[in-house]
Structure formats: C-alpha cells, structure tokens
Design an enzyme around this catalytic site. Structure first.
Site, PDB file in Angstrom:
ATOM      1  N   GLU A 192       1.409  -0.586  -4.905  1.00  0.00           N
ATOM      2  CA  GLU A 192       0.430   0.419  -5.269  1.00  0.00           C
ATOM      3  C   GLU A 192       1.162   1.722  -5.573  1.00  0.00           C
ATOM      4  O   GLU A 192       1.660   2.391  -4.670  1.00  0.00           O
ATOM      5  CB  GLU A 192      -0.596   0.662  -4.159  1.00  0.00           C
ATOM      6  CG  GLU A 192      -1.658   1.643  -4.614  1.00  0.00           C
ATOM      7  CD  GLU A 192      -2.285   2.448  -3.487  1.00  0.00           C
ATOM      8  OE1 GLU A 192      -1.672   2.524  -2.402  1.00  0.00           O
ATOM      9  OE2 GLU A 192      -3.372   2.995  -3.700  1.00  0.00           O
ATOM     10  N   ASP A 233       0.837  -1.198   0.000  1.00  0.00           N
ATOM     11  CA  ASP A 233       0.000   0.000   0.000  1.00  0.00           C
ATOM     12  C   ASP A 233       0.879   1.257   0.000  1.00  0.00           C
ATOM     13  O   ASP A 233       1.934   1.281   0.654  1.00  0.00           O
ATOM     14  CB  ASP A 233      -0.868  -0.025   1.272  1.00  0.00           C
ATOM     15  CG  ASP A 233      -1.715   1.208   1.416  1.00  0.00           C
ATOM     16  OD1 ASP A 233      -2.708   1.341   0.683  1.00  0.00           O
ATOM     17  OD2 ASP A 233      -1.361   2.065   2.252  1.00  0.00           O
TER      18      ASP A 233
HETATM   19  O1  LIG Z   1      -9.700   8.343   0.997  1.00  0.00           O
HETATM   20  C1  LIG Z   1      -9.103   7.931   1.982  1.00  0.00           C
HETATM   21  C2  LIG Z   1      -8.226   6.733   1.876  1.00  0.00           C
HETATM   22  C3  LIG Z   1      -7.764   6.443   0.668  1.00  0.00           C
HETATM   23  C4  LIG Z   1      -6.954   5.247   0.392  1.00  0.00           C
HETATM   24  C5  LIG Z   1      -6.742   4.236   1.328  1.00  0.00           C
HETATM   25  C6  LIG Z   1      -5.983   3.132   0.979  1.00  0.00           C
HETATM   26  C7  LIG Z   1      -5.414   3.030  -0.283  1.00  0.00           C
HETATM   27  O2  LIG Z   1      -4.686   1.937  -0.658  1.00  0.00           O
HETATM   28  C8  LIG Z   1      -5.630   4.077  -1.215  1.00  0.00           C
HETATM   29  O3  LIG Z   1      -5.073   3.967  -2.435  1.00  0.00           O
HETATM   30  C9  LIG Z   1      -6.383   5.162  -0.880  1.00  0.00           C
HETATM   31  N1  LIG Z   1      -9.180   8.548   3.194  1.00  0.00           N
HETATM   32  C10 LIG Z   1     -10.060   9.698   3.330  1.00  0.00           C
HETATM   33  C11 LIG Z   1     -10.289  10.001   4.803  1.00  0.00           C
HETATM   34  C12 LIG Z   1      -9.036  10.248   5.557  1.00  0.00           C
HETATM   35  C13 LIG Z   1      -8.301   9.216   6.087  1.00  0.00           C
HETATM   36  C14 LIG Z   1      -7.180   9.423   6.875  1.00  0.00           C
HETATM   37  C15 LIG Z   1      -6.780  10.710   7.090  1.00  0.00           C
HETATM   38  O4  LIG Z   1      -5.692  10.954   7.881  1.00  0.00           O
HETATM   39  C16 LIG Z   1      -7.460  11.808   6.503  1.00  0.00           C
HETATM   40  C17 LIG Z   1      -8.585  11.574   5.739  1.00  0.00           C
HETATM   41  C18 LIG Z   1      -9.457  10.914   2.620  1.00  0.00           C
HETATM   42  O5  LIG Z   1     -10.175  11.829   2.311  1.00  0.00           O
HETATM   43  N2  LIG Z   1      -8.105  10.889   2.335  1.00  0.00           N
HETATM   44  C19 LIG Z   1      -7.410  11.975   1.627  1.00  0.00           C
HETATM   45  C20 LIG Z   1      -7.398  11.700   0.116  1.00  0.00           C
HETATM   46  C21 LIG Z   1      -6.904  10.265  -0.197  1.00  0.00           C
HETATM   47  O6  LIG Z   1      -5.481  10.165   0.123  1.00  0.00           O
HETATM   48  C22 LIG Z   1      -5.001   8.923   0.552  1.00  0.00           C
HETATM   49  C23 LIG Z   1      -4.180   8.157  -0.270  1.00  0.00           C
HETATM   50  C24 LIG Z   1      -3.747   8.554  -1.600  1.00  0.00           C
HETATM   51  C25 LIG Z   1      -4.616   9.049  -2.571  1.00  0.00           C
HETATM   52  C26 LIG Z   1      -4.129   9.386  -3.846  1.00  0.00           C
HETATM   53  C27 LIG Z   1      -2.781   9.250  -4.129  1.00  0.00           C
HETATM   54  O7  LIG Z   1      -2.266   9.577  -5.379  1.00  0.00           O
HETATM   55  C28 LIG Z   1      -1.927   8.734  -3.161  1.00  0.00           C
HETATM   56  O8  LIG Z   1      -0.604   8.587  -3.506  1.00  0.00           O
HETATM   57  C29 LIG Z   1      -2.381   8.393  -1.903  1.00  0.00           C
HETATM   58  O9  LIG Z   1      -3.679   6.935   0.148  1.00  0.00           O
HETATM   59  C30 LIG Z   1      -3.958   6.440   1.372  1.00  0.00           C
HETATM   60  C31 LIG Z   1      -3.405   5.206   1.720  1.00  0.00           C
HETATM   61  C32 LIG Z   1      -3.691   4.676   2.978  1.00  0.00           C
HETATM   62  O10 LIG Z   1      -3.167   3.486   3.334  1.00  0.00           O
HETATM   63  C33 LIG Z   1      -4.495   5.363   3.893  1.00  0.00           C
HETATM   64  C34 LIG Z   1      -5.037   6.604   3.538  1.00  0.00           C
HETATM   65  O11 LIG Z   1      -5.821   7.281   4.411  1.00  0.00           O
HETATM   66  C35 LIG Z   1      -4.763   7.156   2.262  1.00  0.00           C
HETATM   67  C36 LIG Z   1      -5.304   8.454   1.851  1.00  0.00           C
HETATM   68  O12 LIG Z   1      -6.026   9.116   2.663  1.00  0.00           O
END
Ligand SMILES: O=C(/C=C/c1ccc(O)c(O)c1)N[C@@H](Cc1ccc(O)cc1)C(=O)NCCCOc1c(-c2ccc(O)c(O)c2)oc2cc(O)cc(O)c2c1=O
Ligand SMILES: [Ca+2]
Length: 482
Positions: free
Chosen positions: A230, A193
């Site tokens: 990823e 991840d």
């Molecule tokens: O939308 C999410 C979660 C998304 C997410 C989770 C797991 C993944 O494998 C993933 O690809 C995305 N999380 C929501 C809610 C959140 C979660 C935690 C936090 O501290 C704040 C907010 C959210 O709105 N997140 C912000 C936008 C998404 O930004 C995230 C990305 C991400 C998105 C786009 C990219 O190009 C990139 O390089 C990384 O990866 C994660 C990985 C994680 O292991 C845990 C995370 O919280 C996230 C993650 O927040």
C-alpha cells in the site's frame, strides 16, 4: 513477489472487508469457488486493540496489540480452516499485514484476544515489544512532511501510532515469524499496509526471509508469496511508488481515481482508448488495481470522489471497465453499509460481528453489501477469466461517452454513459452465433434471461444500449453463447 499464484484461469481478487473466517470459508465453497474468483483479501488476522470509545470503529483493526491470530473474525483454528477450505476450491487467501506500527495511545488497553499493553512505555508483552523496538526520538508525521521529508515519513508516528523500527534484527524477526506462520497455514501472500512509512531496504530484508508458499495447499514448489504494497501516491510527495515497485507490486490508487472521474462524466470515456501506462499508471505486473478500497470509499482516503456501491450505476460501469480491460491485477471491494466514516461492521450489542445473510436472489442482508454477488460484477469476473491474455482490439467510440472494444476473439463489451441512446452495428470479433448479454441477464440453459445478441458471419452485431437503461454496459463472451 508479483505473481498472485491464482489457480489456472482465475484473475480477480475480492476484499471481504471485516468478514469472519467461518463465513469466508462458506463463501468460498458456495460462491467464490464456483464463480471463478481467484482470491480474497481478508482483514488483519492479528490481535488488535478494542476501541469501545469509538464504538469499535473499522480502523481499530489497524492498531495491532500482538501477532496472535485472535480477532472478531475468529481464532487461529478458524483461520486455518478457512485457508484450507478456500484453497481446496481454488480460492487463494491474502493477508492484510500491519507491520509498520502497533497501537496509538488510548484509554482502553485490551486486545481482541485479551492481551494488554502499556502504550506510555511502548510495552507490548504479548509479542513482546519494548521501547528499543520503536523508533527514537518519538515524533509524529505532519502533513507537510509528506512533501519534504522522507526520513520523517518513515521514522515518525503515523497518526500517533507507535512506530516500529524495522531496522533492528529483533523487530525483523518478530515480523518474519508472524508472516511465515501465516505462510505455513497456506496463505498465498500479503498486502503490506502503510508501506510508504517503512524503508524499502528493510522491507526487502523482510520479504527475502519469507518462506516459499506451502506446497500442501496446491502451490508449486519454490513459489514466492504475492506481495502488494500500500503506497498512496497521487504525485506531489517526496516518496514515490517507484521506490517500491522494484521490490514487489504496489496498490495503484490512480486507477480508481481516473476511472471514477471518467464514469462520473468528469472525463469522456473516449479518452480511455489508450488506458494503461499512457495514463501514468504502473506497469501491468506492478499494479494491484481497484476502484474503491476500505479507506477511500469513506471519502477521506486518497484522491477526490471515488465511486462506491452508493453510486451503483456508475460504479458497475467503472467495475465492468476495470474487469474488461487487461491492464493490472484487479481487486473488488465487498463492503458493509456505513452511515459514518468510522463505523465498524454490523455487530450485536456485545460487539460480535453479525454474519451476512444470503437472500433467495443471492444478494446479502444484515447490513452487508456484497458487491461481489451483484450479477453485473461477478459476470465480468467470468468475462475477465475468459478473456485471459487477449489484447484490446477494434476500439470504437462516438467521440463522447459511448465506447466498445474486443478482447481477442473471446469477448466484446460496450458502454453508454451519454444522455442519448447507443444504437450501432459494431464488430464483436466473436464467431457467428447468438450470445447472452451477461449484464442485463445471464445464460440459463439454452436461453438468455436478458438481452440476446446475434453475431453475423462478419463478426458484426447490432448493439443497443438506452441512456436510461438500468445498466450502461453490454458484455458478451465465448462462454455466454446461448
Ligand atoms: O482514517 C483512519 C485510518 C485510515 C487507514 C487505515 C488503514 C489503511 O490501510 C489506510 O490506508 C488508512 N483513522 C482515523 C482515526 C484515527 C486512527 C488512529 C489514530 O491514531 C488517530 C486517528 C484518522 O482520522 N486517521 C488520520 C488520517 C488517516 O491517516 C492514516 C493513514 C494514512 C492516510 C493517508 C496516507 O497518505 C497515508 O500514507 C496514511 O494510514 C493508516 C494506516 C493504518 O494501518 C492505521 C491508521 O490509523 C492509518 C491512518 O490513520
Ligand atoms: Ca514507520
């Protein structure tokens, strides 16, 4: 690290997102083993923070609080039992490994296994991790960092998640111990991840310290774990997936984006005649391919409009193309019904995940979609298995959205996404005989429950696919001869 180690004749993985370990073990024995599935990606098995303030959102499982194998999916004993039962029927297990970070900062601070942590001073006693195990000084990745500053993307916090320093021996050891414990239990590999947020050099050190796969679970001796990283890279960022393909396989997000466009008619299907690296896709063995995943099926992940189960006819078309075409190592998404982008799995009012029910028509209930149980999808898994290493040949198209091609002398598939019917006599490359179309029905005994296709001595058959039929695909293969 680029070999999935599927049992012979198997080709395709399914992501059983948020499924419990006991239910996965049952699904291996009653469905995935018998239907020729190669493997399963499971949700993160390590203890995560419980985030009640967002009603236990799906993304709480991406906030590690320890590496103890206790989550809403089950405990270590249930995990080990699942791996053993699935391997026994030829279905491999791949673990979603979250090694870039620990939790964000929340009011709650209890994990699914009862562990607590003190986010303010980066203290995770159940690992244990302390302040020196995280990057310093504390900084948060901003959106323009992706374009300018690889260092910040690696060393700063993603979405406020405490960012581990994989450059220290201690952190490497904690991560390697966690992953080697899973390998000892019989897993076949890992999804890494947020790999973009870690240095390739640190990842290489970690991968090279992983043990060989456990021969007691049927792996050949010396087998290295399958690793797919990823890396969300649709271009335009300072960090590219090419930095990671030298290490192991990479998730190919362009694949699902382009096929979603094609099957939504933003692009004509005829352009898929050179599908593969000519489209800028990763090389076959580097590419873990998919249409949608747990993140982008909710709309805010990578890329524009990704097809999901909600656009079922187009989705089945795109999935069928993914499985009929030899490029890449495909992964199917198996979802639960979601009404908002953060909702977690079906749960009872004390927060326990509700198991999928299995209906008499083999579909799922209790809020689980089980795309992998849709006949049009599992039939194409069998098609891909049958096609093996054969190449695409005899491509035909009508200059628009009607296409067809062979896979060696093992399979033939046709698509019609135009607004008018397809009625053509086409070369199927198959031996003469009568074949059951595995999309509109299947072979049962010596009859077909759907269309029957008669192939002549010249390999040609009359193919008809109405524009308003339930499905836009016809598929026959050597195993569907009636
Ligand atoms: O939308 C999410 C979660 C998304 C997410 C989770 C797991 C993944 O494998 C993933 O690809 C995305 N999380 C929501 C809610 C959140 C979660 C935690 C936090 O501290 C704040 C907010 C959210 O709105 N997140 C912000 C936008 C998404 O930004 C995230 C990305 C991400 C998105 C786009 C990219 O190009 C990139 O390089 C990384 O990866 C994660 C990985 C994680 O292991 C845990 C995370 O919280 C996230 C993650 O927040
Ligand atoms: Ca990082």
């Amino acid at each position: 690290y680029k070999n999935p180690h599927y049992a012979s004749g198997r080709t395709t993985m399914v992501h059983l997102f948020e499924w419990k370990w006991d239910d996965i073990a049952d699904e291996c024995e009653r469905f995935l083993g018998p239907r020729g599935f190669g493997g399963i990606q499971i949700s993160p098995p390590n203890e995560n923070l419980m985030i009640w303030s967002h009603q236990r959102p799906w993304w709480e499982r991406y906030q590690p609080i320890s590496y103890r194998l206790v989550t809403r999916s089950g405990n270590e004993q249930q995990f080990a039992n699942m791996v053993r039962r699935c391997n026994a029927v030829g279905v491999r297990i791949y673990v979603d490994a979250i090694i870039n970070h620990m939790t964000g900062t929340w009011n709650e601070n209890t994990g699914t296994g009862g562990s607590t942590a003190n986010f303010g001073n980066w203290h995770y006693p159940s690992v244990p991790y302390g302040r020196n195990d995280f990057n310093f000084p504390q900084c948060v990745i901003t959106s323009n960092d992706y374009g300018c500053c690889p260092d910040r993307v690696r060393n700063c916090e993603l979405s406020g998640l405490k960012d581990l320093n994989q450059g220290t021996e201690y952190v490497r050891q904690m991560i390697v111990n966690y992953m080697n414990h899973l390998i000892s239990l019989g897993v076949a590999g890992f999804r890494i991840d947020a790999a973009k947020h870690m240095w390739p050099g640190d990842l290489r050190v970690i991968y090279d310290r992983l043990h060989n796969l456990n021969t007691a679970h049927g792996f050949s001796s010396g087998a290295r774990p399958y690793i797919y990283q990823e890396v969300i890279d649709l271009g335009g960022e300072a960090i590219t997936r090419d930095e990671y393909t030298s290490l192991a396989a990479v998730t190919e997000f362009k694949f699902g984006l382009e096929l979603s466009r094609a099957f939504s008619r933003s692009n004509q299907l005829r352009w898929l005649s050179n599908w593969g690296t000519n489209w800028g896709l990763l090389a076959h063995n580097d590419a873990l391919t998919f249409i949608d995943n747990h993140d982008n099926q909710r709309g805010h992940g990578a890329g524009g409009n990704i097809l999901t189960y909600k656009q079922s006819k187009q989705y089945k078309g795109a999935i069928a193309f993914m499985l009929a075409h030899p490029h890449g190592w495909p992964q199917l998404m198996s979802s639960f019904d979601f009404h908002n982008t953060e909702a977690g799995p079906p749960m009872d009012n004390s927060g326990n995940i509700i198991s999928p029910s299995i209906n008499s028509d083999e579909s799922c209930g209790n809020g689980w979609i089980c795309e992998h149980r849709w006949r049009q999808i599992y039939s194409m898994v069998a098609f891909r298995n049958r096609a093996g290493n054969t190449a695409v040949s005899n491509w035909w198209d009508n200059g628009s959205n009607q296409i067809a091609f062979c896979r060696g002398n093992q399979g033939f598939v046709a698509f019609n996404n135009d607004y008018w019917d397809l009625n053509q006599t086409l070369q199927t490359c198959l031996p003469a005989g009568t074949y059951c179309d595995v999309i509109s029905g299947e072979k049962s005994g010596s009859t077909c429950t759907g269309k029957r296709i008669t192939v002549g001595n010249d390999g040609r058959a009359s193919i008809s696919l109405g524009a308003n039929e339930f499905d836009m695909v016809v598929a026959i293969h050597a195993g569907s001869e009636s």
